[in-house]
Design an enzyme around this catalytic site. Structure first.
Site, short mmCIF file in Angstrom:
data_model
loop_
_atom_site.label_atom_id
_atom_site.label_comp_id
_atom_site.label_asym_id
_atom_site.label_seq_id
_atom_site.Cartn_x
_atom_site.Cartn_y
_atom_site.Cartn_z
CG ASP A 1 105.14 35.18 3.29
OD1 ASP A 1 106.32 34.82 3.14
OD2 ASP A 1 104.69 35.60 4.37
CE LYS A 2 99.80 29.49 -3.08
NZ LYS A 2 99.45 28.07 -2.82
#
Length: 350
Positions: free
Chosen positions: A159-160
């Site tokens: 994820d970011k």
């Protein structure tokens, strides 16, 4: 993929125009019989059930080459496609001079230590500044690497706002070899996470299918083992250190589903600290005094993202057969967060 309102019109059937395939998937051999609109929601997370149903009504959803309605139940090995009357909207991945923390590199692969805040791949409003843009720049002089070729590049994603290790394939052969290792769960991946609440045990395992949340498409939810919804997921956890209201845990993945650790921990009643998507940005344990609220607020300023780090990554090299293992130290924000909780607990015990 996201279907826009402009892409699906009720009165615009594909039979009246040239057809363009926009999306394709083969149904897993273990998939249960579920409605195709429900199946597609889990596999096209950036669209809505309403848009998928419109696409089916317009004849745009095909199974094995034939149009189906939204109540069609998928079967193992079905070939599901989305076909529209206009070419797919593509964007070219443009090389951007963005620094990369390269842990390892040879002619076939790279291991990158991704910082929190960096999006891995362009899409959904993030068309620049991504890890893929940075890779395109880093490998700009490699004649065999095309950043727009899906057969090379990212093998998996994080994820970011999760930091840590990723492996990148420079050749199609290397990507195929590495992807098989991820598919067969032979890779070794361990994460460090700070989560809310104390654990009664020091070790445990959570098994539960992970699929798109029925009410919030940006969240994943946990469903019973064997459910027709979602995909099987297994996370092993081990307590490393206890800080009264929060706990530092190590999570070992058997599978690699979207938001797996975040969803599994929330399902156990232990959302990741500062994880706004899953409720971890609220005070979930501890005193509701002004001083404690201020302390937690300061903690979230130190680490203003989910406290999750992909710490270790192990796999077999595609050509040499060597077992490779990499470790990434916790980034500064998580180190500072953990130390602040450690100091707080010591003060409480005095």
């Amino acid at each position: 993929m996201r279907l826009s309102e402009e892409e699906i019109e009720d009165d615009e059937l594909l039979e009246t125009a040239e057809e363009h395939e926009h999306w394709r998937i083969e149904v897993d051999k273990g998939q249960g019989a579920v409605r195709i609109d429900k199946f597609l929601i889990d596999h096209m997370p950036d669209t809505s059930r309403n848009r998928i149903q419109k696409a089916a009504e317009a004849g745009c959803i095909r199974v094995n080459g034939k149009s189906v309605k939204s109540n069609y139940r998928v079967k193992p090995h079905d070939i599901v496609t989305l076909v529209l009357d206009r070419p797919k909207r593509e964007w070219e991945i443009v090389p951007e001079e963005i620094p990369l923390d390269v842990v390892y590199e040879d002619d076939l692969l790279m291991v990158i230590d991704k910082p929190a805040g960096m999006v891995v791949h362009p899409g959904c409003g993030n068309y620049s500044g991504t890890l893929v843009n940075a890779l395109a720049w880093h490998l700009r002089d490699d004649p065999g690497f095309d950043p727009n070729d899906p057969t090379v590049g990212l093998v998996h994603r994080i994820d970011k706002d999760t930091s840590g290790l990723l492996v990148i394939a420079k050749t199609a052969e290397a990507k195929t070899h590495l992807c098989k290792q991820f598919f067969h769960h032979t890779t070794k991946r361990q994460y460090r996470a700070l989560v809310w609440g104390p654990f009664a045990e020091d070790d445990g395992t959570i098994e539960g299918n992970i699929g798109r949340h029925p009410k919030d498409r940006l969240q994943m939810a946990v469903y019973p083992v064997g459910s027709d919804t979602g995909k099987p997921a297994v996370t092993h956890w081990h307590v490393l250190e206890r800080f009264w209201a929060v706990t530092l845990v190590e999570c070992r993945l058997e599978t690699g589903r979207t938001h797996q650790i975040r969803a599994h921990m929330r399902h156990l009643g232990h959302p990741l600290f500062a994880d706004a998507r899953y409720g971890g940005d609220q005070i979930l344990r501890g005193e509701l005094t002004a001083s404690y609220k201020a302390f937690v607020h300061n903690c979230m300023e130190i680490c203003p993202r989910q406290a999750l780090h992909a710490r270790t990554l192990g796999f077999v090299h595609p050509t040499t057969g060597e077992e490779m293992f990499f470790t990434s130290e916790l980034p500064q924000d998580m180190r500072g967060l953990i130390e602040k909780w450690r100091t707080y607990v010591k003060a409480r015990l005095q």
